[in-house]
Enzyme design. Sequence first.
Site, PDB file in Angstrom:
ATOM      1  N   PHE A  62     -45.844 -29.359  19.826  1.00 40.37           N
ATOM      2  CA  PHE A  62     -46.653 -29.999  18.788  1.00 40.37           C
ATOM      3  C   PHE A  62     -46.305 -31.470  18.575  1.00 40.37           C
ATOM      4  CE2 PHE A  62     -43.036 -27.928  16.658  1.00 40.37           C
ATOM      5  CZ  PHE A  62     -42.479 -29.001  15.958  1.00 40.37           C
ATOM      6  N   THR A  96     -43.094 -24.567   6.077  1.00 42.34           N
ATOM      7  CA  THR A  96     -43.797 -25.456   7.015  1.00 42.34           C
ATOM      8  C   THR A  96     -45.123 -24.862   7.489  1.00 42.34           C
ATOM      9  OG1 THR A  96     -41.601 -26.053   7.815  1.00 42.34           O
ATOM     10  CG2 THR A  96     -43.457 -26.764   9.158  1.00 42.34           C
ATOM     11  N   ASN A 120     -49.867 -30.535   7.202  1.00 42.93           N
ATOM     12  CA  ASN A 120     -49.348 -29.677   6.138  1.00 42.93           C
ATOM     13  C   ASN A 120     -48.946 -30.461   4.888  1.00 42.93           C
ATOM     14  OD1 ASN A 120     -47.092 -30.884   7.165  1.00 42.93           O
ATOM     15  ND2 ASN A 120     -45.913 -29.009   7.476  1.00 42.93           N
ATOM     16  N   HIS A 123     -43.932 -34.228   3.503  1.00 43.20           N
ATOM     17  CA  HIS A 123     -42.650 -34.211   4.204  1.00 43.20           C
ATOM     18  C   HIS A 123     -41.555 -34.409   3.175  1.00 43.20           C
ATOM     19  CE1 HIS A 123     -39.277 -35.551   6.694  1.00 43.20           C
ATOM     20  NE2 HIS A 123     -39.181 -36.535   5.832  1.00 43.20           N
TER      21      HIS A 123
HETATM   22  N1  LIG Z   1     -45.260 -24.932  15.109  1.00 40.23           N
HETATM   23  C1  LIG Z   1     -45.748 -26.104  14.695  1.00 40.23           C
HETATM   24  N2  LIG Z   1     -47.002 -26.464  15.008  1.00 40.23           N
HETATM   25  C2  LIG Z   1     -47.516 -27.656  14.612  1.00 40.23           C
HETATM   26  N3  LIG Z   1     -46.831 -28.568  13.868  1.00 40.23           N
HETATM   27  C3  LIG Z   1     -45.567 -28.249  13.530  1.00 40.23           C
HETATM   28  C4  LIG Z   1     -44.960 -27.014  13.917  1.00 40.23           C
HETATM   29  N4  LIG Z   1     -43.699 -26.974  13.430  1.00 40.23           N
HETATM   30  C5  LIG Z   1     -43.537 -28.135  12.788  1.00 40.23           C
HETATM   31  N5  LIG Z   1     -44.640 -28.909  12.825  1.00 40.23           N
HETATM   32  C6  LIG Z   1     -44.821 -30.244  12.224  1.00 40.23           C
HETATM   33  O1  LIG Z   1     -43.616 -30.978  12.349  1.00 40.23           O
HETATM   34  C7  LIG Z   1     -43.129 -31.330  11.053  1.00 40.23           C
HETATM   35  C8  LIG Z   1     -41.629 -31.301  11.085  1.00 40.23           C
HETATM   36  O2  LIG Z   1     -41.192 -29.986  11.380  1.00 40.23           O
HETATM   37  P1  LIG Z   1     -39.912 -29.357  10.677  1.00 40.23           P
HETATM   38  O3  LIG Z   1     -39.578 -28.137  11.432  1.00 40.23           O
HETATM   39  O4  LIG Z   1     -38.884 -30.435  10.510  1.00 40.23           O
HETATM   40  O5  LIG Z   1     -40.530 -28.899   9.286  1.00 40.23           O
HETATM   41  P2  LIG Z   1     -40.213 -29.276   7.803  1.00 40.23           P
HETATM   42  O6  LIG Z   1     -38.776 -29.622   7.669  1.00 40.23           O
HETATM   43  O7  LIG Z   1     -40.767 -28.201   6.943  1.00 40.23           O
HETATM   44  O8  LIG Z   1     -41.170 -30.512   7.640  1.00 40.23           O
HETATM   45  P3  LIG Z   1     -40.849 -32.034   7.339  1.00 40.23           P
HETATM   46  O9  LIG Z   1     -39.744 -32.471   8.284  1.00 40.23           O
HETATM   47  O10 LIG Z   1     -42.171 -32.724   7.627  1.00 40.23           O
HETATM   48  O11 LIG Z   1     -40.464 -32.084   5.905  1.00 40.23           O
HETATM   49  C9  LIG Z   1     -43.764 -30.298  10.113  1.00 40.23           C
HETATM   50  O12 LIG Z   1     -43.861 -30.728   8.792  1.00 40.23           O
HETATM   51  C10 LIG Z   1     -45.127 -30.123  10.741  1.00 40.23           C
HETATM   52  O13 LIG Z   1     -46.007 -31.182  10.365  1.00 40.23           O
END
Ligand SMILES: Nc1ncnc2c1ncn2[C@@H]1O[C@H](COP(=O)(O)OP(=O)(O)OP(=O)(O)O)[C@@H](O)[C@H]1O
Length: 126
Positions: A62, A96, A120, A123
Amino acid sequence: MVGRLQLTLALLKPDVTRVPHVVQAIRNKIIQEEFIVVRHKEVRLQREKTEEFYKEHRGKFFYNRLVTFMASGPTQALILAHEDAIRHWRTLMGPTKVYKTKYEAPDTLRGLYGLTDTRNSTHGSG
Ligand SMILES: Nc1ncnc2c1ncn2[C@@H]1O[C@H](COP(=O)(O)OP(=O)(O)OP(=O)(O)O)[C@@H](O)[C@H]1O
């Protein structure tokens, strides 16, 4: 008496920044949850900045979609202060994954405003 305050960087991603009443609703929630808004600025993240910001995800399926989306329009950047800012903001955002969130935490920001796993809404920096 207020204890020591922690800071976190909150971003309202381009999907919600495009919709003024959602930005306002999230701002109201931030105030209601007793965060102090230390700074609030609208920024336009360039592609190179978003690649650097999400470098831990480089190589994931992604990644390209994510950095393209984050550079696709303006983002609201907020520095939030609260005694438990990081955890409290992440709880307010919700999980997430949008499908999980809609069912398990529908009242969170992502539950209410998240569109897809990429788009989503918010952040929260750890
Ligand atoms: N499986 C996935 N498919 C598509 N986009 C994803 C997926 N997993 C994560 N993302 C994107 O990458 C961002 C960062 O992922 P991470 O796993 O760090 O999630 P998070 O800590 O909940 O979010 P953030 O870092 O944005 O606060 C997510 O907010 C989302 O926009």
